[in-house]
Design a protein around this motif. Sequence first.
Motif, PDB file in Angstrom:
ATOM      1  N   TYR A  50       0.853  -1.195   0.000  1.00  0.00           N
ATOM      2  CA  TYR A  50       0.000   0.000   0.000  1.00  0.00           C
ATOM      3  C   TYR A  50       0.886   1.241   0.000  1.00  0.00           C
ATOM      4  N   HIS A  54      -0.563   7.442   1.422  1.00  0.00           N
ATOM      5  CA  HIS A  54      -1.971   7.470   0.982  1.00  0.00           C
ATOM      6  C   HIS A  54      -2.482   6.050   0.766  1.00  0.00           C
ATOM      7  N   PRO A  55      -2.663   5.299   1.850  1.00  0.00           N
ATOM      8  CA  PRO A  55      -3.086   3.902   1.705  1.00  0.00           C
ATOM      9  C   PRO A  55      -4.411   3.733   0.978  1.00  0.00           C
ATOM     10  N   GLU A  56      -5.226   4.770   0.963  1.00  0.00           N
ATOM     11  CA  GLU A  56      -6.514   4.678   0.281  1.00  0.00           C
ATOM     12  C   GLU A  56      -6.353   4.468  -1.229  1.00  0.00           C
ATOM     13  N   SER A  58      -4.729   2.183  -2.545  1.00  0.00           N
ATOM     14  CA  SER A  58      -4.540   0.745  -2.789  1.00  0.00           C
ATOM     15  C   SER A  58      -5.576   0.185  -3.746  1.00  0.00           C
ATOM     16  N   ASP A  59      -6.786   0.707  -3.682  1.00  0.00           N
ATOM     17  CA  ASP A  59      -7.841   0.234  -4.581  1.00  0.00           C
ATOM     18  C   ASP A  59      -7.489   0.495  -6.041  1.00  0.00           C
ATOM     19  N   GLY A  83      -4.237  -2.584   2.953  1.00  0.00           N
ATOM     20  CA  GLY A  83      -4.187  -1.404   3.806  1.00  0.00           C
ATOM     21  C   GLY A  83      -3.376  -1.667   5.062  1.00  0.00           C
ATOM     22  N   GLU A  85      -4.287  -1.985   7.979  1.00  0.00           N
ATOM     23  CA  GLU A  85      -4.959  -2.903   8.896  1.00  0.00           C
ATOM     24  C   GLU A  85      -4.851  -4.366   8.452  1.00  0.00           C
ATOM     25  N   THR A  86      -4.336  -4.619   7.266  1.00  0.00           N
ATOM     26  CA  THR A  86      -4.311  -5.976   6.713  1.00  0.00           C
ATOM     27  C   THR A  86      -3.442  -6.922   7.534  1.00  0.00           C
TER      28      THR A  86
END
Length: 177
Positions: A50, A54-56, A58-59, A83, A85-86
Amino acid sequence: MQRSEAEHVLRAAAAIAQEQSFVVIGSQALLFLLEDAPPSLLVSRELDLYPALHPEKSDLIDGAIGALSSFDNTFGYHADGVGPETAVMPGDWMQRASLHYLGDLTVVCPDLHDLALSKCVAAREKDADFVRELLRLDLVNTAVLHERAALLDGAKYPVAQIDDWIGRRSIEAGKSS
């Protein structure tokens, strides 16, 4: 996956996300952590990553070069946009993380014991195989895995069960628990 393939995925992810810094958390982080990673540990065809800042994003990566994408079909390996949290690791894992540089890209990898602990928490069969092999090859130490498990939030994670799981993998690897 080979190191050159992991670098290819990272360069593609950087172009897609317009980012220069990535956290790699899956088993293939070994490609950056070990100079000559044993082939028995390099069976995964995906690089879990990720963007660090900016982990967001990743999508975006997952959609463009993830499993079953044309990238995957063409090259036989892919990114798994995940992310923070993974992978469950101790809260202080970043203090032990290492930085690796690929030109202008920065790759952040957890230390090998934190990475292995995340597999102990996930506790899937493929994780058991991975941790057992790390133990068998003396790349991680059972006592350190137990110490790291003790750093997890006991209110959120079944630390005693994780300790038992670590002990079983250690015995299976021919080590003392």
